[in-house]
Design a protein around this motif. Structure first.
Motif, short mmCIF file in Angstrom:
data_model
loop_
_atom_site.label_atom_id
_atom_site.label_comp_id
_atom_site.label_asym_id
_atom_site.label_seq_id
_atom_site.Cartn_x
_atom_site.Cartn_y
_atom_site.Cartn_z
N LEU A 63 7.86 -24.11 37.27
CA LEU A 63 8.57 -23.62 38.46
C LEU A 63 9.74 -23.26 37.72
O LEU A 63 10.74 -23.88 37.51
CB LEU A 63 8.59 -24.59 39.52
CG LEU A 63 8.98 -24.05 40.86
CD1 LEU A 63 8.05 -23.24 41.30
CD2 LEU A 63 9.19 -25.26 41.79
N ARG A 64 10.33 -21.89 38.23
CA ARG A 64 11.65 -21.31 37.94
C ARG A 64 12.25 -20.51 39.17
O ARG A 64 11.29 -19.82 39.78
CB ARG A 64 11.30 -20.28 36.83
CG ARG A 64 12.54 -20.17 36.14
CD ARG A 64 12.24 -19.58 34.60
NE ARG A 64 13.26 -19.19 34.12
CZ ARG A 64 13.98 -18.18 33.96
NH1 ARG A 64 13.37 -17.08 34.31
NH2 ARG A 64 15.01 -17.72 33.09
N LYS A 65 13.47 -20.50 39.30
CA LYS A 65 13.71 -19.49 40.48
C LYS A 65 15.41 -19.17 39.96
O LYS A 65 16.03 -19.81 39.48
CB LYS A 65 14.22 -20.61 41.68
CG LYS A 65 15.17 -19.75 42.73
CD LYS A 65 14.13 -18.53 43.28
CE LYS A 65 14.95 -17.62 44.21
NZ LYS A 65 14.13 -16.45 44.70
N LEU A 89 11.74 -24.46 47.56
CA LEU A 89 10.44 -23.83 46.53
C LEU A 89 9.15 -24.40 46.94
O LEU A 89 8.25 -23.69 46.95
CB LEU A 89 10.84 -23.85 45.20
CG LEU A 89 11.84 -22.90 44.47
CD1 LEU A 89 12.15 -23.25 43.11
CD2 LEU A 89 11.56 -21.38 44.84
N ARG A 149 8.26 -22.74 50.00
CA ARG A 149 8.13 -21.25 50.00
C ARG A 149 9.54 -20.77 50.93
O ARG A 149 9.46 -19.45 51.23
CB ARG A 149 7.11 -20.46 49.85
CG ARG A 149 6.54 -20.31 48.37
CD ARG A 149 5.38 -19.88 48.43
NE ARG A 149 5.23 -18.35 48.74
CZ ARG A 149 4.06 -17.67 48.96
NH1 ARG A 149 2.98 -17.74 48.90
NH2 ARG A 149 4.51 -16.09 49.25
N PRO A 179 9.68 -18.62 44.54
CA PRO A 179 9.82 -18.65 43.00
C PRO A 179 9.66 -17.46 42.14
O PRO A 179 8.93 -16.49 42.43
CB PRO A 179 8.65 -19.72 42.66
CG PRO A 179 7.72 -19.31 43.72
CD PRO A 179 8.35 -18.91 44.91
N THR A 220 1.84 -21.32 46.20
CA THR A 220 2.46 -20.04 45.40
C THR A 220 1.58 -18.85 45.51
O THR A 220 2.19 -17.99 45.13
CB THR A 220 3.10 -20.62 44.22
OG1 THR A 220 1.93 -21.06 43.38
CG2 THR A 220 4.27 -21.11 44.20
#
Length: 345
Positions: A7-9, A50, A53, A57, A70
């Protein structure tokens, strides 16, 4: 129950990129209270948003109860969110609505018939301890009562997961403990999986089964709360443990440092008690069975969901062979860990 992978933001502002959550991978078991702790800017609040949502993400995926959140389209996501309750630091209540109307709001959105809504709201009001306050407005409630409304609202649609974003940081210590007790009751009675974001280690200590420590968008350490308390590995984790145990990152308070520097006789021992060992009458047993003098110099004990953890600093003095026999007794006959801090021969 919850599987998070890669997981990345990344936020972009004025042609600059800020990575708030960086390649985060985590598994959370069904029915547990999982804590995520970090200082301001660690990325923990972005992480929890995240999961449902509220933040999109940049990459990675989140699976909750076998459903990949996701990958859902907008209408599918609205339905999926009914299984994911969320409570906030500043309550996010509708100030023009009463307690019962605030709690009923998600039920209205979900299209629940009025008679069913009324019954469910009354059930939730009893559950969170707000009986008699049904007609009150948020401005007429204390901070703890507002958060109880927030919890009831989050539970309205019988979610499988409850996300708590700094749910107690705006509350005083007594109210915080009451809200944490309520969350434990909800977890135990409803079997609800709870993810709790905080910057306060005593919150983790009090109710969480496992914990992950975040720093600069990454998880730097994770494990059972008792294990993390007793054997913190990372510098940031040691600082958080110090909030509760009252020691610095080297586990040596100024008092202990003074004791070490001025220790002239016998052995200076630190005992580590875990779980049920915190209830053992160890000092009494040693005094009865070994002809040594025992002086208690410093001690600390705290409780976690998995049991107690404590340290006791003692001085052994007398015949060296008898001191060694006493130490061997502790090591062989008990599960108490022994650390010799200084031997003044």
């Amino acid at each position: 129950m919850i599987s998070i992978k890669g997981l990345r933001k990344v936020f972009t502002s004025e042609n600059k990129e800020l990575t708030a959550v960086d390649d985060l991978t985590l598994d959370i078991k069904e029915g547990e209270i999982f804590g995520v702790i970090g200082y301001s800017g660690a990325g923990k609040s972005t992480f929890i948003r995240l999961l449902n949502r509220l933040e999109e993400p940049s990459s990675g995926n989140v699976v909750i109860d076998k459903q990949e959140i996701t990958a859902l389209k907008a209408n599918e996501l609205r339905t999926a969110r009914q299984d994911i309750g969320m409570i906030f630091q500043h309550f996010n209540l509708l100030w023009s609505r009463t307690v019962e109307d605030n709690i009923a709001f998600p039920l209205e959105i979900a299209g629940v018939p009025k008679a069913e809504r009324v019954n469910r709201v009354q059930e939730l009001i009893r559950l969170v301890g707000l009986s008699g306050r049904e007609k009150a407005y948020p401005s007429q409630l204390s901070g703890g009562q507002k958060q109880r409304v927030g919890i009831a609202r989050a539970l309205a649609n019988n979610p499988k997961v409850l996300l708590c974003d700094e749910a107690t940081s705006a509350l005083d210590p007594e109210t915080t403990n009451a809200i944490l007790d309520l969350l434990v009751d909800i977890n135990q009675n409803l079997g609800l999986t709870i993810i709790l974001i905080t910057h306060e280690m005593h919150v983790i200590r009090k109710i969480c089964h496992r914990v992950a420590v975040m720093e600069q968008g990454k998880i730097v350490e994770q494990g059972d709360v008792l294990e993390v308390f007793t054997h913190p590995k990372e510098k940031v984790t040691k600082k958080f443990v110090a909030q509760v145990m009252g020691s610095d990152e080297h586990d040596q308070s100024e008092e202990l440092y003074y004791l070490i520097e001025n220790f002239k006789k016998g052995k200076l021992i630190r005992l580590h008690f875990l779980g049920e060992t915190t209830n053992q009458t160890l000092i009494s047993q040693l005094a009865k069975n070994f002809p040594v003098d025992i002086n208690i110099l410093q001690g600390k004990i705290t409780q976690t969901q998995a049991g107690g953890y404590g340290t006791l600093v003692i001085q052994f003095s007398g015949d060296s062979s008898e001191i060694e026999k006493a130490i061997q007794f502790i090591q062989k006959e008990t599960s108490v860990e022994v650390e010799v801090i200084k031997d003044a021969k």
